[in-house]
Design a protein around this motif. Sequence first.
Motif, PDB file in Angstrom:
ATOM      1  N   LYS A  26       0.840  -1.206   0.000  1.00  0.00           N
ATOM      2  CA  LYS A  26       0.000   0.000   0.000  1.00  0.00           C
ATOM      3  C   LYS A  26       0.871   1.252   0.000  1.00  0.00           C
ATOM      4  O   LYS A  26       0.593   2.215  -0.717  1.00  0.00           O
ATOM      5  N   SER A  33       1.652   5.817  -8.357  1.00  0.00           N
ATOM      6  CA  SER A  33       0.209   5.830  -8.595  1.00  0.00           C
ATOM      7  C   SER A  33      -0.198   4.999  -9.808  1.00  0.00           C
ATOM      8  O   SER A  33      -1.356   4.599  -9.921  1.00  0.00           O
ATOM      9  N   GLY A  53      -8.798  -2.176  -6.203  1.00  0.00           N
ATOM     10  CA  GLY A  53      -7.678  -1.681  -6.986  1.00  0.00           C
ATOM     11  C   GLY A  53      -6.889  -2.729  -7.741  1.00  0.00           C
ATOM     12  O   GLY A  53      -5.815  -2.438  -8.260  1.00  0.00           O
ATOM     13  N   THR A  54      -7.418  -3.949  -7.802  1.00  0.00           N
ATOM     14  CA  THR A  54      -6.703  -5.022  -8.496  1.00  0.00           C
ATOM     15  C   THR A  54      -7.372  -5.340  -9.829  1.00  0.00           C
ATOM     16  O   THR A  54      -8.553  -5.076 -10.014  1.00  0.00           O
ATOM     17  N   PHE A 116      -6.378  -3.160   1.742  1.00  0.00           N
ATOM     18  CA  PHE A 116      -6.794  -2.405   0.550  1.00  0.00           C
ATOM     19  C   PHE A 116      -8.289  -2.125   0.519  1.00  0.00           C
ATOM     20  O   PHE A 116      -8.733  -1.281  -0.233  1.00  0.00           O
ATOM     21  N   ALA A 119     -13.343  -4.813  -3.257  1.00  0.00           N
ATOM     22  CA  ALA A 119     -13.879  -4.190  -4.467  1.00  0.00           C
ATOM     23  C   ALA A 119     -15.357  -4.511  -4.575  1.00  0.00           C
ATOM     24  O   ALA A 119     -15.844  -5.467  -4.051  1.00  0.00           O
TER      25      ALA A 119
END
Length: 119
Positions: A26, A33, A53-54, A116, A119
Motif C-alpha cells: 500500500k 500511482s 484496486g486489483t 486495501f 472491491a
Amino acid sequence: MSLKTLQEIVAETKASLHCLTPEAAKALMSEHSDALVIDVREPGEVAEKRPAGTINIPRGVLEMKITEQTTDPDRTILVHCATGGRAALAAASLTKMGFRDVSIIDCSCDELIAQFGAA
C-alpha cells in the motif's frame, strides 16, 4: 535426483524475488500511482472476494494477457493470489519476460482485503 515439491519451488522463487507485506504494498502504491496490481487467482475465486484496486489476470494466461495492460518494462507491477504461491510463480514469469519492477504481495487474499478494502 528427486523431484522438487511445489512448496520448495515456491520458496526458492520467493527467495529470488522482492516480497512485500500488504502494508508495504500500500505504501509503494502511494509512491507509484500507476502501479499495476494483478490478482492471478481464477475468475471464480475473484468473484467471491476481490481486493480493491486489483485487476484479474489468471496465472494460466498471464503471459498472453499482460501486454494488454502494459508493455512498459519499468512499470511497477505487484502480484498477489490467495496465499502467495501462484503470485511467486507469476512474478518469476513476468521477470523472465523482461519486466524489471515486479514484486509479490506475500499474504493471504483476506489480509490484502483488510489493507486495501474490498472491491
